[in-house]
Scaffold this motif. Structure first.
Motif, PDB file in Angstrom:
ATOM      1  N   ASN A 129       0.824  -1.203   0.000  1.00 46.90           N
ATOM      2  CA  ASN A 129       0.000   0.000   0.000  1.00 46.90           C
ATOM      3  C   ASN A 129       0.860   1.256   0.000  1.00 46.90           C
ATOM      4  O   ASN A 129       0.580   2.231  -0.706  1.00 46.90           O
ATOM      5  N   VAL A 130       1.949   1.226   0.767  1.00 45.84           N
ATOM      6  CA  VAL A 130       2.849   2.387   0.823  1.00 45.84           C
ATOM      7  C   VAL A 130       3.549   2.584  -0.520  1.00 45.84           C
ATOM      8  O   VAL A 130       3.697   3.703  -1.013  1.00 45.84           O
ATOM      9  N   LYS A 131       3.967   1.490  -1.125  1.00 49.77           N
ATOM     10  CA  LYS A 131       4.702   1.556  -2.384  1.00 49.77           C
ATOM     11  C   LYS A 131       3.790   1.645  -3.605  1.00 49.77           C
ATOM     12  O   LYS A 131       4.283   1.757  -4.735  1.00 49.77           O
ATOM     13  N   LYS A 132       2.480   1.619  -3.401  1.00 52.35           N
ATOM     14  CA  LYS A 132       1.512   1.642  -4.505  1.00 52.35           C
ATOM     15  C   LYS A 132       1.792   0.517  -5.504  1.00 52.35           C
ATOM     16  O   LYS A 132       1.785   0.709  -6.723  1.00 52.35           O
ATOM     17  N   SER A 133       2.019  -0.670  -4.977  1.00 49.40           N
ATOM     18  CA  SER A 133       2.360  -1.811  -5.825  1.00 49.40           C
ATOM     19  C   SER A 133       1.111  -2.331  -6.526  1.00 49.40           C
ATOM     20  O   SER A 133       0.000  -2.253  -6.007  1.00 49.40           O
ATOM     21  N   LYS A 134       1.326  -2.893  -7.716  1.00 46.68           N
ATOM     22  CA  LYS A 134       0.210  -3.471  -8.466  1.00 46.68           C
ATOM     23  C   LYS A 134      -0.292  -4.762  -7.821  1.00 46.68           C
ATOM     24  O   LYS A 134      -1.349  -5.278  -8.198  1.00 46.68           O
ATOM     25  N   LEU A 135       0.472  -5.308  -6.857  1.00 49.82           N
ATOM     26  CA  LEU A 135       0.056  -6.526  -6.168  1.00 49.82           C
ATOM     27  C   LEU A 135      -0.828  -6.241  -4.953  1.00 49.82           C
ATOM     28  O   LEU A 135      -1.245  -7.165  -4.271  1.00 49.82           O
ATOM     29  N   GLU A 136      -1.083  -4.973  -4.702  1.00 47.68           N
ATOM     30  CA  GLU A 136      -1.890  -4.615  -3.528  1.00 47.68           C
ATOM     31  C   GLU A 136      -3.279  -5.254  -3.547  1.00 47.68           C
ATOM     32  O   GLU A 136      -3.716  -5.814  -2.517  1.00 47.68           O
ATOM     33  N   PRO A 137      -4.033  -5.243  -4.648  1.00 47.76           N
ATOM     34  CA  PRO A 137      -5.366  -5.882  -4.638  1.00 47.76           C
ATOM     35  C   PRO A 137      -5.303  -7.373  -4.334  1.00 47.76           C
ATOM     36  O   PRO A 137      -6.151  -7.901  -3.609  1.00 47.76           O
ATOM     37  N   MET A 138      -4.331  -8.062  -4.874  1.00 50.46           N
ATOM     38  CA  MET A 138      -4.220  -9.501  -4.647  1.00 50.46           C
ATOM     39  C   MET A 138      -3.929  -9.788  -3.174  1.00 50.46           C
ATOM     40  O   MET A 138      -4.510 -10.706  -2.567  1.00 50.46           O
ATOM     41  N   LEU A 139      -3.026  -9.004  -2.564  1.00 49.41           N
ATOM     42  CA  LEU A 139      -2.697  -9.213  -1.155  1.00 49.41           C
ATOM     43  C   LEU A 139      -3.882  -8.877  -0.253  1.00 49.41           C
ATOM     44  O   LEU A 139      -4.091  -9.527   0.770  1.00 49.41           O
ATOM     45  N   LYS A 140      -4.664  -7.868  -0.628  1.00 44.27           N
ATOM     46  CA  LYS A 140      -5.853  -7.517   0.163  1.00 44.27           C
ATOM     47  C   LYS A 140      -6.872  -8.655   0.122  1.00 44.27           C
ATOM     48  O   LYS A 140      -7.475  -9.012   1.144  1.00 44.27           O
ATOM     49  N   GLU A 141      -7.031  -9.244  -1.066  1.00 44.39           N
ATOM     50  CA  GLU A 141      -7.957 -10.371  -1.192  1.00 44.39           C
ATOM     51  C   GLU A 141      -7.479 -11.563  -0.364  1.00 44.39           C
ATOM     52  O   GLU A 141      -8.281 -12.240   0.304  1.00 44.39           O
ATOM     53  N   ALA A 142      -6.163 -11.833  -0.387  1.00 43.94           N
ATOM     54  CA  ALA A 142      -5.615 -12.936   0.398  1.00 43.94           C
ATOM     55  C   ALA A 142      -5.787 -12.689   1.891  1.00 43.94           C
ATOM     56  O   ALA A 142      -6.136 -13.607   2.659  1.00 43.94           O
ATOM     57  N   LEU A 143      -5.570 -11.459   2.338  1.00 45.08           N
ATOM     58  CA  LEU A 143      -5.715 -11.128   3.759  1.00 45.08           C
ATOM     59  C   LEU A 143      -7.167 -11.254   4.206  1.00 45.08           C
ATOM     60  O   LEU A 143      -7.459 -11.778   5.298  1.00 45.08           O
ATOM     61  N   ASP A 144      -8.098 -10.801   3.385  1.00 44.35           N
ATOM     62  CA  ASP A 144      -9.521 -10.905   3.734  1.00 44.35           C
ATOM     63  C   ASP A 144      -9.969 -12.361   3.814  1.00 44.35           C
ATOM     64  O   ASP A 144     -10.707 -12.761   4.744  1.00 44.35           O
ATOM     65  N   SER A 145      -9.513 -13.188   2.865  1.00 40.46           N
ATOM     66  CA  SER A 145      -9.962 -14.575   2.835  1.00 40.46           C
ATOM     67  C   SER A 145      -9.407 -15.369   4.018  1.00 40.46           C
ATOM     68  O   SER A 145     -10.112 -16.196   4.613  1.00 40.46           O
ATOM     69  N   ILE A 146      -8.147 -15.110   4.395  1.00 38.50           N
ATOM     70  CA  ILE A 146      -7.583 -15.875   5.515  1.00 38.50           C
ATOM     71  C   ILE A 146      -8.149 -15.367   6.848  1.00 38.50           C
ATOM     72  O   ILE A 146      -8.207 -16.116   7.834  1.00 38.50           O
ATOM     73  N   SER A 147      -8.581 -14.125   6.892  1.00 39.88           N
ATOM     74  CA  SER A 147      -9.197 -13.598   8.125  1.00 39.88           C
ATOM     75  C   SER A 147     -10.567 -14.223   8.365  1.00 39.88           C
ATOM     76  O   SER A 147     -10.989 -14.400   9.518  1.00 39.88           O
ATOM     77  N   LYS A 148     -11.283 -14.561   7.291  1.00 42.95           N
ATOM     78  CA  LYS A 148     -12.619 -15.133   7.414  1.00 42.95           C
ATOM     79  C   LYS A 148     -12.602 -16.656   7.519  1.00 42.95           C
ATOM     80  O   LYS A 148     -13.607 -17.250   7.898  1.00 42.95           O
ATOM     81  N   TYR A 149     -11.483 -17.265   7.181  1.00 39.04           N
ATOM     82  CA  TYR A 149     -11.429 -18.732   7.180  1.00 39.04           C
ATOM     83  C   TYR A 149     -11.423 -19.248   8.625  1.00 39.04           C
ATOM     84  O   TYR A 149     -10.568 -18.849   9.438  1.00 39.04           O
ATOM     85  N   PRO A 150     -12.350 -20.140   9.010  1.00 40.36           N
ATOM     86  CA  PRO A 150     -12.514 -20.513  10.427  1.00 40.36           C
ATOM     87  C   PRO A 150     -11.563 -21.603  10.919  1.00 40.36           C
ATOM     88  O   PRO A 150     -11.474 -21.823  12.130  1.00 40.36           O
ATOM     89  N   LEU A 151     -10.874 -22.316  10.030  1.00 37.98           N
ATOM     90  CA  LEU A 151     -10.042 -23.446  10.440  1.00 37.98           C
ATOM     91  C   LEU A 151      -8.566 -23.058  10.432  1.00 37.98           C
ATOM     92  O   LEU A 151      -8.147 -22.104   9.791  1.00 37.98           O
ATOM     93  N   THR A 152      -7.802 -23.875  11.170  1.00 43.78           N
ATOM     94  CA  THR A 152      -6.360 -23.634  11.257  1.00 43.78           C
ATOM     95  C   THR A 152      -5.649 -24.250  10.055  1.00 43.78           C
ATOM     96  O   THR A 152      -5.912 -25.397   9.697  1.00 43.78           O
ATOM     97  N   LEU A 153      -4.761 -23.478   9.447  1.00 43.88           N
ATOM     98  CA  LEU A 153      -3.945 -23.949   8.330  1.00 43.88           C
ATOM     99  C   LEU A 153      -2.544 -24.258   8.850  1.00 43.88           C
ATOM    100  O   LEU A 153      -1.920 -23.432   9.515  1.00 43.88           O
ATOM    101  N   GLN A 154      -2.060 -25.451   8.538  1.00 43.40           N
ATOM    102  CA  GLN A 154      -0.776 -25.890   9.089  1.00 43.40           C
ATOM    103  C   GLN A 154       0.420 -25.365   8.295  1.00 43.40           C
ATOM    104  O   GLN A 154       1.470 -25.117   8.862  1.00 43.40           O
ATOM    105  N   THR A 155       0.287 -25.242   6.990  1.00 43.14           N
ATOM    106  CA  THR A 155       1.403 -24.822   6.146  1.00 43.14           C
ATOM    107  C   THR A 155       0.939 -23.770   5.152  1.00 43.14           C
ATOM    108  O   THR A 155      -0.274 -23.563   4.950  1.00 43.14           O
TER     109      THR A 155
END
Length: 602
Positions: free
Chosen positions: A32-58
C-alpha cells in the motif's frame, strides 16, 4: 432426574491463523505504501484468511483460499520454517527473537541470527525498504493452549536439529572485494593517522589489484567491481564514514581478513609475473598462460602461414608526400619493442580509471604507448635506444572488435571497408581480434551471421581470427604477443625506410601512418574498388580481380557498350579470384552490369 437446562456454549477461534494473518498484513501495508500493483491480490488474500474458520498448518494449504498463488504460498512456508527454527533455538524463552525482514525489488529475503538458515525467494513481490518485525507468542495467540509451532513441528517435512555453521565471506583472488580490502589495508599501513579513503581514491588504488573493472559494468548487468563494497559493509569488514564526502575504512575484522588474504596470496604470481618474468604459476585457481601455447604461436612469424598476397603495382602514396627519404638501421639489442594502442580504443587518456587503460596498467613491464593509429587498433614498433625518433613498424597489426560492434560494422558497411584498408596498409600479418559480449545475445545480428562473417574473414581475406572472452583477456593476449615479439626480434638486425616494405625490410612509423590515412587522396582504381565493395556479394578479392582487368569504371562501361545484354550480364562471371581461383559468379556479374550499364540508367 431433574432436567438440566442452560445455555449452549460454542467455541470459535477469533484468529485461527494469527501468524499467516500478521505476515500478510505486513506485506499488504508495504504494498500500500509503495503503490504496488500486487496490492489488490494481497488484500484479497488477507480478507480470505481472516474469514477462514479453520487452522492452516502450512503455507501450501493456503492455496485453497482466494488471492494465494504459488509464490505467496512458498513465501509463507519458508517464513514459517525460519519461525520454527528460531523457536527451537530458544525453547526456554517464550518470545521469538526479532528478525530482520528485507524486501528488495527482485527478491524477498529474511535475515536472522547467524546460526539460522538463510534463503532468498525470487518472487518479484513487494519492492520495499528494510523493515523490522517481531513474532508474538504463539501460546497466547492459540485459544486451545497449544502452540502453532508445536503442531506444525510434528508435521513439518524438514526438521532442523543441528546449528548451521556460519560461512565466512572470503573474496576471490583479484576480485573487486579482494582489491578493496588490500587497498584499504595498504593505506592504513602507509597512513595510520588517516586510514580512510574516498571512493575516488579507493577506486584509483584498487584497480591494479583487480581483474574486474571498477567503472565499466559487466556485459548484460549493472554491476562493476565496486558493487562488492555493499557486501563488505554489510559483513562488517568495511566501515562507511559519512563526512562531507563518504569515506571508507577497515574494521578490526576487515583488517584481520585483509591480512590473511595478503599472506595467502603473497607467493601467488600475477599475470605480469607469468608473462614477463617467466614465473611459473602453480596455483590452480588462477588461469595460467603458456607462452609456448599454440594460441600465441599461431600468430608469430615462424608459424604464421599468411595467405595474403602483396598487391601488385600498388603505391598508396608517392614518396613525395614524405618530406625526406629516411634509411633506418638498428643493430641487435639497440632497440625496444613497444606496443602502440590507438587512442580511440580508450575513453580519453585524461579520463580517470578508463577500463582499457586500467587493463594495460596491470602489466608494469609492458612497454606501451597511446597514439592515433590511422588503421588498426594495435601494432608494434621497434624504437632505437640511441635515436628515439627512429621507429620501424613490425609487420603485425590487430583490429579489435567487440561482438556488438562487429554486428554494427557489418550492418553499416564499415566491416568490408576496414578490411580493405587493413590489406592495403603494407603489414602482412593481420589479426582480427573479437571479444565476446556477455552471452552474445544483444549484438545486433544473429550469432550465426557474425560467425559466418568471421569465417569469411579468415578464409577469403586470409586474416588470423582470435576470439577472447573479455577486455582483460584481450590485454593478456597483447601482453603475451609483446613478450614473444621481443624474444623474436632481440637478436635481429633491423633495416627499413619510409617506403613500401620489400622482403625483410620494414617501414617507418611516419610512413605507415601517412599512407594509411583515410583523408589521403584516392586513385581512380581505389575509388572503384571501394564502390564495388558496397555491392552485396562482392568481397575484397573479387573487387581486386575485377579492377585488375578493368582499372576504371570507364573501361568497364565501354566493355558493356560493346556487348549485348546477355553478354554484359555474364562478362565478369568467369573472372577468377583468390588463391583457390574461384569464379566471380553470375549473380555478382549481373549486379555490376545493372549498376554500370547505361541501359538501366534513367
Amino acid at each position: 432426574m431433574d432436567n438440566i437446562t442452560g445455555k449452549r456454549i460454542t467455541y470459535k477461534r477469533t484468529r485461527p491463523n494469527p501468524l499467516f494473518q500478521e505476515w500478510l498484513s505486513e506485506l499488504y501495508e508495504e504494498a500500500n505504501v509503495k503503490k504496488s500493483k500486487l496490492e489488490p491480490m494481497l488484500k484479497e488474500a488477507l480478507d480470505s484468511i481472516s474469514k477462514y474458520p479453520l487452522t492452516l498448518q502450512t503455507g501450501a494449504e493456503c492455496a485453497i483460499l482466494k488471492g494465494f498463488d504459488k509464490k505467496l504460498c512458498r513465501f509463507l512456508d519458508r517464513r514459517l520454517e525460519v519461525y520454527h527454527f528460531n523457536n527451537s533455538q530458544n525453547v526456554e524463552d517464550v518470545l521469538v527473537p526479532t528478525q530482520n525482514i528485507q524486501f528488495e525489488p527482485n527478491t524477498i529475503s529474511i535475515k536472522h541470527s547467524s546460526t539460522s538458515p538463510s534463503f532468498n525467494i525470487a518472487d518479484n513481490y513487494i519492492p520495499s525498504s528494510n523493515t523490522k518485525c517481531s513474532e508474538k507468542n504463539p501460546v497466547e495467540m492459540c485459544p486451545l493452549n497449544e502452540s502453532l509451532c508445536d503442531r506444525t513441528n510434528k508435521n513439518s517435512p524438514k526438521k532442523i536439529t543441528k546449528k548451521s555453521k556460519r560461512k565466512i565471506y572470503t573474496p576471490a583472488y583479484r576480485s573487486g572485494g579482494y582489491a578493496i580490502l588490500i587497498t584499504l589495508l595498504e593505506n592504513s599501513k602507509e597512513n595510520p593517522d588517516k586510514p580512510s579513503l574516498t571512493k575516488e581514491m579507493l577506486i584509483d588504488g584498487a584497480q591494479k589489484h583487480s581483474e574486474e573493472s571498477f567503472t565499466r559494468p559487466k556485459p548484460d548487468t549493472f554491476y562493476t567491481a565496486w558493487s562488492n563494497m555493499s557486501r563488505l559493509v554489510s559483513k562488517g569488514y568495511v566501515l562507511k564514514i559519512r563526512n562531507k564526502k563518504v569515506e571508507y575504512m577497515l574494521t578490526d575484522e576487515g583488517i584481520t581478513l585483509a591480512e590473511e588474504l595478503m599472506r595467502d596470496t603473497a607467493t601467488r604470481p600475477t599475470l605480469n609475473d607469468i608473462i614477463f618474468n617467466d614465473i611459473v604459476n602453480t596455483n590452480t585457481d588462477v588461469e595460467s598462460v603458456s607462452l609456448d601455447g599454440n594460441l600465441v604461436n599461431s600468430v608469430l612469424p615462424h608459424d604464421f602461414q599468411s595467405s595474403q598476397r602483396q598487391l601488385k603495382n600498388y603505391s598508396p602514396v608517392s614518396n613525395k608526400e614524405i618530406n625526406n627519404y629516411v634509411n633506418v638501421e638498428m643493430a641487435p639489442g639497440s632497440f625496444d619493442i613497444i606496443l602502440l594502442i590507438d587512442k580511440n580504443e580508450t575513453g580519453g587518456l585524461t579520463k580517470k580509471n578508463d577500463p582499457t587503460v586500467a587493463q594495460f596498467n596491470k602489466y608494469p613491464d609492458l612497454k606501451h604507448e597511446y597514439r592515433s593509429l590511422k588503421v588498426g587498433d594495435f601494432t608494434w614498433i621497434a624504437r632505437s635506444s640511441v635515436n628515439r625518433e627512429q621507429e620501424l613498424v613490425l609487420p603485425y597489426v590487430i583490429e579489435r572488435k567487440r561482438m556488438d560492434d562487429l554486428g554494427a560494422s557489418i550492418k553499416d558497411g564499415r566491416f568490408h571497408e576496414q578490411k580493405f584498408r587493413l590489406r592495403k596498409c603494407g603489414l602482412k600479418n593481420i589479426i582480427y581480434m573479437v571479444e565476446n559480449y556477455g552471452k552474445n545475445k544483444h549484438v545486433g545480428l544473429p550469432i550465426q551471421s557474425l560467425m559466418q562473417g568471421l569465417s569469411n574473414t579468415r578464409v577469403q581475406d586470409g586474416f588470423k581470427v582470435h576470439v577472447t572472452d573479455s577486455l582483460s583477456n584481450s590485454a593478456r593476449f597483447l601482453a603475451m604477443m609483446s613478450k614473444r615479439l621481443t624474444i623474436e626480434y632481440k637478436n635481429k638486425y633491423l633495416k627499413g625506410c619510409n617506403k613500401e616494405p620489400v622482403c625483410e625490410e620494414l617501414m617507418t612509423f611516419e610512413y605507415f601512418n601517412v599512407t594509411s590515412s583515410k583523408t589521403k587522396p584516392l586513385t581512380v582504381k581505389e575509388t572503384f574498388i571501394k564502390l564495388l565493395l558496397q555491392l552485396r556479394g562482392v568481397s575484397v578479392e573479387k573487387a581486386l580481380a575485377i579492377t585488375n582487368v578493368y582499372n576504371t569504371p570507364a573501361l568497364l562501361i565501354k566493355a558493356y557498350q560493346n556487348s549485348d545484354d546477355k553478354e554484359g550480364e555474364f562478362l565478369l562471371a568467369d573472372l577468377k579470384y583468390g588463391d583457390l581461383s574461384r569464379k566471380v559468379g553470375p549473380l555478382v556479374s549481373k549486379s555490376i552490369f545493372q549498376l554500370f550499364s547505361n541501359r538501366f540508367m534513367l
